[in-house]
Design an enzyme around this catalytic site. Structure first.
Site, PDB file in Angstrom:
ATOM      1  N   HIS A  27      43.155  38.407 -40.176  1.00 38.65           N
ATOM      2  CA  HIS A  27      44.602  38.497 -39.945  1.00 38.65           C
ATOM      3  C   HIS A  27      45.002  37.569 -38.802  1.00 38.65           C
ATOM      4  O   HIS A  27      45.982  36.828 -38.889  1.00 38.65           O
ATOM      5  CB  HIS A  27      45.025  39.912 -39.541  1.00 38.65           C
ATOM      6  CG  HIS A  27      44.867  40.953 -40.577  1.00 38.65           C
ATOM      7  ND1 HIS A  27      44.202  42.138 -40.328  1.00 38.65           N
ATOM      8  CD2 HIS A  27      45.294  41.030 -41.853  1.00 38.65           C
ATOM      9  CE1 HIS A  27      44.230  42.891 -41.413  1.00 38.65           C
ATOM     10  NE2 HIS A  27      44.885  42.239 -42.359  1.00 38.65           N
ATOM     11  N   LYS A  51      50.503  57.333 -46.747  1.00 36.86           N
ATOM     12  CA  LYS A  51      49.119  57.052 -46.367  1.00 36.86           C
ATOM     13  C   LYS A  51      48.898  57.384 -44.898  1.00 36.86           C
ATOM     14  O   LYS A  51      49.703  57.026 -44.054  1.00 36.86           O
ATOM     15  CB  LYS A  51      48.794  55.569 -46.586  1.00 36.86           C
ATOM     16  CG  LYS A  51      48.496  55.210 -48.012  1.00 36.86           C
ATOM     17  CD  LYS A  51      48.226  53.736 -48.151  1.00 36.86           C
ATOM     18  CE  LYS A  51      46.785  53.408 -47.827  1.00 36.86           C
ATOM     19  NZ  LYS A  51      46.476  51.989 -48.100  1.00 36.86           N
ATOM     20  N   ARG A 100      42.454  35.329 -49.893  1.00 36.16           N
ATOM     21  CA  ARG A 100      40.993  35.323 -49.787  1.00 36.16           C
ATOM     22  C   ARG A 100      40.337  34.862 -51.075  1.00 36.16           C
ATOM     23  O   ARG A 100      39.325  34.190 -51.052  1.00 36.16           O
ATOM     24  CB  ARG A 100      40.487  36.732 -49.443  1.00 36.16           C
ATOM     25  CG  ARG A 100      40.929  37.215 -48.094  1.00 36.16           C
ATOM     26  CD  ARG A 100      40.556  38.647 -47.881  1.00 36.16           C
ATOM     27  NE  ARG A 100      41.337  39.480 -48.809  1.00 36.16           N
ATOM     28  CZ  ARG A 100      41.462  40.782 -48.726  1.00 36.16           C
ATOM     29  NH1 ARG A 100      40.845  41.444 -47.792  1.00 36.16           N
ATOM     30  NH2 ARG A 100      42.197  41.451 -49.584  1.00 36.16           N
ATOM     31  N   SER A 137      40.609  45.163 -43.649  1.00 38.18           N
ATOM     32  CA  SER A 137      40.645  46.296 -42.717  1.00 38.18           C
ATOM     33  C   SER A 137      39.845  47.468 -43.261  1.00 38.18           C
ATOM     34  O   SER A 137      39.149  48.157 -42.519  1.00 38.18           O
ATOM     35  CB  SER A 137      42.093  46.737 -42.466  1.00 38.18           C
ATOM     36  OG  SER A 137      42.813  45.727 -41.811  1.00 38.18           O
TER      37      SER A 137
END
Length: 169
Positions: A27, A51, A100, A137
């Site tokens: 990040h 969440k 990615r 993460s």
């Protein structure tokens, strides 16, 4: 006055959105690169009421502010709702996202097209540094939970906060 705020010039703004639970070196790489391309970079920390994160929103914001302080042009704020509304309220014409892998592209392209269709906000994709192409993460949290070494994957402040949080739980 000269520079981006002189008369007739417009401040170039972009946003890097995410949950950042926690922020990783991947990040940080994208935010750093965006900060060299734009006058102001907002890091928008998404609030997802459904969440439960490892870190509270305020903790994430604090960590991100600490690890991006050296850039000087990064602002960190929480948001909920549509990212394009966040952008409209702050006159941000561009979203910067790291990619990615091809699997990221499939999802991110749909989001980029939807955001552009809703508001005209553009999305710019920055290829992730190959060093961080596997990093997320979620993986950092999982490895750290089981005692694995994530010191090369997160900034020192985040590593310390992770250790403290996981010792509590």
């Amino acid at each position: 006055m000269t520079g981006p705020e002189s008369e007739g010039s417009q401040v170039r703004r972009a946003v890097c959105p995410g949950s950042f639970d926690p922020i990783t070196n991947g990040h940080l790489d994208i935010i750093s690169r965006a900060s060299r391309l734009y006058d102001e970079v907002y890091v928008a920390v998404m609030i997802n009421q459904s969440k439960k994160g490892l870190f509270e929103i305020e903790e994430r914001i604090d960590l991100i502010r600490r690890v991006t302080a050296e850039y000087g042009n990064v602002r960190v704020e929480a948001f909920h709702g549509l990212l394009v509304d966040f952008c409209k309220q702050r006159e941000i014409p561009a979203i910067v996202k790291g990619l990615r892998a091809v699997s990221d592209f499939d999802y991110e392209l749909q989001m980029a097209q939807m955001n552009n269709g809703l508001s005209g906000v553009e999305t710019l994709f920055i290829p992730t540094n190959p060093t961080y192409s596997f990093l997320s993460s979620s993986l950092v949290k999982e490895v750290a939970t089981w005692g694995g070494d994530v010191s090369h994957l997160v900034p020192a402040e985040v590593l310390q906060a992770l250790g403290e949080r996981l010792r509590k739980d």
